[in-house]
Write a protein that holds these residues in place. Structure first.
Motif, PDB file in Angstrom:
ATOM      1  N   ASP A 152     141.017  61.025 118.604  1.00 41.78           N
ATOM      2  CA  ASP A 152     142.047  61.081 117.568  1.00 41.78           C
ATOM      3  C   ASP A 152     142.199  62.500 117.019  1.00 41.78           C
ATOM      4  N   LEU A 153     141.074  63.152 116.779  1.00 44.26           N
ATOM      5  CA  LEU A 153     141.107  64.515 116.254  1.00 44.26           C
ATOM      6  C   LEU A 153     141.754  65.470 117.242  1.00 44.26           C
ATOM      7  N   PHE A 154     141.375  65.357 118.497  1.00 43.28           N
ATOM      8  CA  PHE A 154     141.950  66.238 119.501  1.00 43.28           C
ATOM      9  C   PHE A 154     143.444  65.985 119.659  1.00 43.28           C
ATOM     10  N   GLY A 155     143.845  64.720 119.587  1.00 46.62           N
ATOM     11  CA  GLY A 155     145.264  64.389 119.696  1.00 46.62           C
ATOM     12  C   GLY A 155     146.090  65.035 118.601  1.00 46.62           C
ATOM     13  N   THR A 156     145.543  65.046 117.382  1.00 47.76           N
ATOM     14  CA  THR A 156     146.251  65.655 116.256  1.00 47.76           C
ATOM     15  C   THR A 156     146.338  67.169 116.398  1.00 47.76           C
ATOM     16  N   THR A 157     145.196  67.816 116.654  1.00 54.30           N
ATOM     17  CA  THR A 157     145.211  69.278 116.776  1.00 54.30           C
ATOM     18  C   THR A 157     146.030  69.720 117.994  1.00 54.30           C
ATOM     19  N   TYR A 158     146.039  68.908 119.043  1.00 53.46           N
ATOM     20  CA  TYR A 158     146.821  69.233 120.240  1.00 53.46           C
ATOM     21  C   TYR A 158     148.319  69.244 119.925  1.00 53.46           C
TER      22      TYR A 158
ATOM     23  N   MET B 184     151.241  76.501 122.101  1.00 53.06           N
ATOM     24  CA  MET B 184     150.973  77.940 122.107  1.00 53.06           C
ATOM     25  C   MET B 184     150.184  78.322 123.361  1.00 53.06           C
ATOM     26  N   ARG B 185     150.196  79.621 123.699  1.00 53.60           N
ATOM     27  CA  ARG B 185     149.315  80.091 124.766  1.00 53.60           C
ATOM     28  C   ARG B 185     147.863  79.905 124.320  1.00 53.60           C
ATOM     29  N   GLY B 186     147.083  79.258 125.160  1.00 48.29           N
ATOM     30  CA  GLY B 186     145.711  78.937 124.779  1.00 48.29           C
ATOM     31  C   GLY B 186     145.634  77.829 123.757  1.00 48.29           C
ATOM     32  N   GLY B 187     146.756  77.133 123.543  1.00 45.62           N
ATOM     33  CA  GLY B 187     146.830  76.115 122.498  1.00 45.62           C
ATOM     34  C   GLY B 187     145.860  74.966 122.694  1.00 45.62           C
ATOM     35  N   LEU B 188     145.642  74.550 123.942  1.00 49.92           N
ATOM     36  CA  LEU B 188     144.698  73.462 124.187  1.00 49.92           C
ATOM     37  C   LEU B 188     143.277  73.875 123.806  1.00 49.92           C
ATOM     38  N   ALA B 189     142.906  75.112 124.131  1.00 45.49           N
ATOM     39  CA  ALA B 189     141.580  75.603 123.747  1.00 45.49           C
ATOM     40  C   ALA B 189     141.468  75.708 122.229  1.00 45.49           C
ATOM     41  N   MET B 190     142.543  76.179 121.567  1.00 51.00           N
ATOM     42  CA  MET B 190     142.549  76.226 120.102  1.00 51.00           C
ATOM     43  C   MET B 190     142.441  74.827 119.516  1.00 51.00           C
ATOM     44  N   ALA B 191     143.155  73.878 120.127  1.00 52.56           N
ATOM     45  CA  ALA B 191     143.100  72.497 119.655  1.00 52.56           C
ATOM     46  C   ALA B 191     141.695  71.935 119.786  1.00 52.56           C
ATOM     47  N   ALA B 192     141.016  72.291 120.890  1.00 50.13           N
ATOM     48  CA  ALA B 192     139.641  71.826 121.085  1.00 50.13           C
ATOM     49  C   ALA B 192     138.731  72.385 119.998  1.00 50.13           C
ATOM     50  N   VAL B 193     138.902  73.677 119.658  1.00 44.06           N
ATOM     51  CA  VAL B 193     138.096  74.290 118.606  1.00 44.06           C
ATOM     52  C   VAL B 193     138.396  73.626 117.256  1.00 44.06           C
ATOM     53  N   GLY B 194     139.682  73.405 116.974  1.00 43.18           N
ATOM     54  CA  GLY B 194     140.056  72.732 115.727  1.00 43.18           C
ATOM     55  C   GLY B 194     139.491  71.330 115.644  1.00 43.18           C
ATOM     56  N   ALA B 195     139.522  70.601 116.760  1.00 35.84           N
ATOM     57  CA  ALA B 195     138.965  69.254 116.791  1.00 35.84           C
ATOM     58  C   ALA B 195     137.448  69.281 116.621  1.00 35.84           C
ATOM     59  N   CYS B 196     136.796  70.298 117.182  1.00 35.19           N
ATOM     60  CA  CYS B 196     135.344  70.460 116.980  1.00 35.19           C
ATOM     61  C   CYS B 196     135.026  70.652 115.503  1.00 35.19           C
ATOM     62  N   ALA B 197     135.853  71.472 114.825  1.00 34.82           N
ATOM     63  CA  ALA B 197     135.647  71.686 113.388  1.00 34.82           C
ATOM     64  C   ALA B 197     135.833  70.387 112.614  1.00 34.82           C
ATOM     65  N   GLY B 198     136.836  69.591 113.009  1.00 32.98           N
ATOM     66  CA  GLY B 198     137.058  68.311 112.356  1.00 32.98           C
ATOM     67  C   GLY B 198     135.923  67.335 112.610  1.00 32.98           C
ATOM     68  N   PHE B 199     135.467  67.273 113.873  1.00 27.38           N
ATOM     69  CA  PHE B 199     134.380  66.354 114.206  1.00 27.38           C
ATOM     70  C   PHE B 199     133.078  66.796 113.552  1.00 27.38           C
ATOM     71  N   ALA B 200     132.932  68.108 113.314  1.00 26.10           N
ATOM     72  CA  ALA B 200     131.733  68.618 112.640  1.00 26.10           C
ATOM     73  C   ALA B 200     131.597  68.041 111.238  1.00 26.10           C
ATOM     74  N   ALA B 201     132.735  67.647 110.638  1.00 27.73           N
ATOM     75  CA  ALA B 201     132.712  67.085 109.291  1.00 27.73           C
ATOM     76  C   ALA B 201     132.131  65.678 109.254  1.00 27.73           C
ATOM     77  N   ILE B 202     131.922  65.066 110.432  1.00 31.00           N
ATOM     78  CA  ILE B 202     131.322  63.728 110.471  1.00 31.00           C
ATOM     79  C   ILE B 202     130.120  63.676 111.406  1.00 31.00           C
ATOM     80  N   CYS B 203     129.732  64.819 111.948  1.00 28.56           N
ATOM     81  CA  CYS B 203     128.612  64.856 112.884  1.00 28.56           C
ATOM     82  C   CYS B 203     127.841  66.151 112.676  1.00 28.56           C
ATOM     83  N   GLY B 204     126.541  66.059 112.447  1.00 28.99           N
ATOM     84  CA  GLY B 204     125.757  67.244 112.137  1.00 28.99           C
ATOM     85  C   GLY B 204     125.072  67.886 113.313  1.00 28.99           C
ATOM     86  N   SER B 205     125.483  67.533 114.531  1.00 26.77           N
ATOM     87  CA  SER B 205     124.809  68.041 115.719  1.00 26.77           C
ATOM     88  C   SER B 205     125.737  68.892 116.562  1.00 26.77           C
ATOM     89  N   SER B 206     125.263  70.057 116.973  1.00 30.20           N
ATOM     90  CA  SER B 206     126.035  70.949 117.833  1.00 30.20           C
ATOM     91  C   SER B 206     126.236  70.351 119.219  1.00 30.20           C
TER      92      SER B 206
END
Length: 437
Positions: free
Chosen positions: A87-93, A99-121
């Motif tokens: 769900d997070l990746f779908g939204t950031t995507y 954008m150029r590199g937009g999928l990679a940016m979306a993945a980073v944004g989704a990682c930041a969002g998922f970090a808010a509910i998961c404390g593990s790298s």
């Protein structure tokens, strides 16, 4: 050689001997415990050392404050098996994919969002890797960029709260876990922005590395948030309750796990099998951390008896060098250790020694907790260990390790820049916690 040096020589030999355990391939918790046990046996006698083996495990396993660890891990596991990462990746995507590199940016944004509910790298890297990597392959993204962005993006999982690294640091030092959580918010968001800037620069120089995806309308972008409201709710429940002093970290973790469970069941995203797997993974992760905790406490008791940390702190204070020189040396040690072990192990191994030094130099302990966590993040993506790199390599399958490490380079530069910013602007980490005091 003076009498003092002769007196300290056996202790120095024992410390070197103990560290050889840790780098010999022995399980870290057992290595630290054996090191501490033998050290205490030498300094205080076998009765004292055996007493430590009896009391420390019971004291640790019966400590109510440590229940925060399995509760936050459980919340992350439930969210993982409930598919919230998709769900997070779908939204950031939908917001960044054009954008150029937009999928990679979306993945980073989704990682930041998922970090808010998961404390593990590692968990963040695994979760987003499974979701985002197939999409980046479909749009013919460069393997180095796609895998590098996912491995680096996963590291945000231990900086944006809730963070297991902050929990470990708080328990080891007695600092407020709530303040540590709050302190990680702004640096975590800044890290995600720096990663996106790194992707933008790389793709601007060579657009073929990250082709742009289809453009999404504004209405569809706004509607995409309906799938991510639970993440926002969880983050607000945890951080809001801590910020206002309504809940302790343990209570906030329990609330977060309960809310995640209710949502997953209500949306029919959790089966008996996935519920069982989330509990099983929680037990495995918690057991591993608790064994390392026990070993670290026994080792820290030995170090306290020998007064090595306090002697080191007193010696450093008397040196006629700027305190930032000492801080720089500590950072170098973390960079080296990051190449050899995982973040939790690094913290448990070094905090008993470095924390007294930092306090003696009058650095803020909350700020240092943020800095150490960033160093742990860097360790997750540096060779030869680089846990996140190994995880993404397992998901990617046919992408060589050297390709992933090559893709990591822009993000390592961004991390080093983040370290410099946090050192030069301490208020970046301390502004929000200061509002809680």
């Amino acid at each position: 050689m003076s009498g003092l040096n002769l007196e300290l020589l056996p202790l120095i030999i024992m410390v070197v001997f103990g560290f050889s355990f840790m780098f010999s391939g022995m399980y870290l918790g057992a290595a630290m415990g054996l090191f501490g046990f033998l050290g205490l046996a030498y300094v205080r006698g076998w009765d004292h050392a055996l007493g430590e083996l009896m009391t420390v495990p019971y004291t640790m396993f019966s400590n109510y404050d440590l229940t925060v660890i399995p509760l936050f891990i459980l919340m992350g596991q439930i969210c993982f098996y409930a598919g919230m990462s998709a769900d997070l990746f779908g939204t950031t995507y939908k917001w960044l994919g054009h954008m150029r590199g937009g999928l990679a940016m979306a993945a980073v944004g989704a990682c930041a969002g998922f970090a808010a509910i998961c404390g593990s790298s590692v968990a963040t890297a695994v979760t987003m890797g499974l979701v985002a990597l197939p999409e980046m392959r479909r749009y013919k993204y460069d393997p180095a960029l796609s895998t590098g962005s996912l491995a680096a993006g996963g590291t945000i999982g231990i900086l944006i709260p809730p963070s297991l690294s902050f929990i470990i640091y708080g328990i080891m030092t007695g600092q407020s876990i709530g303040e540590l959580f709050i302190a990680g918010i702004i640096p975590g968001i800044l890290q995600a922005i720096l990663f996106m800037i790194a992707i933008f620069i790389v793709c601007s120089r060579n657009p073929a590395l990250g082709p742009a995806g289809p453009r999404t309308g504004l209405k569809e972008k706004i509607l995409s948030f309906k799938d991510t409201w639970i993440v926002i709710l969880l983050f607000v429940c945890i951080i809001g309750s801590l910020y206002m002093g309504i809940c302790t970290p343990t209570e906030a973790a329990a609330i977060g796990s309960f809310v995640a469970f209710v949502f997953a069941v209500a949306k029919r995203r959790l089966t008996r099998q996935t519920m069982w797997l989330s509990f099983l993974d929680t037990v495995k992760s918690t057991s591993m951390l608790m064994i390392i905790f026990v070993g670290a406490i026994i080792m820290s008791h030995f170090l306290a008896v020998t007064r090595i940390p306090t002697t080191l702190a007193d010696t450093v204070v008397t040196l006629e060098v700027n305190r930032y020189v000492v801080l720089g040396l500590i950072i170098v040690v973390y960079l080296i250790l990051g190449c050899l072990m995982d973040p939790g192990s690094m913290l448990l191994l070094t905090i008993p020694t470095f924390y007294p030094v930092i306090m003696a130099l009058h650095f803020d302990p909350i700020w240092f907790g943020v800095l150490v966590t960033i160093m742990c993040e860097i360790g997750c993506i540096t060779p030869p260990v680089g846990l996140n790199v190994f995880v993404i390599r397992g998901i990617a399958g046919d992408v060589p390790m050297y390709t992933i490490f090559r893709g990591i380079i822009p993000f390592l530069i961004a991390d080093i820049l983040l370290v410099l910013i946090v050192i030069l602007v301490p208020k970046l980490s301390l502004f929000l916690p200061s509002l809680m005091r």
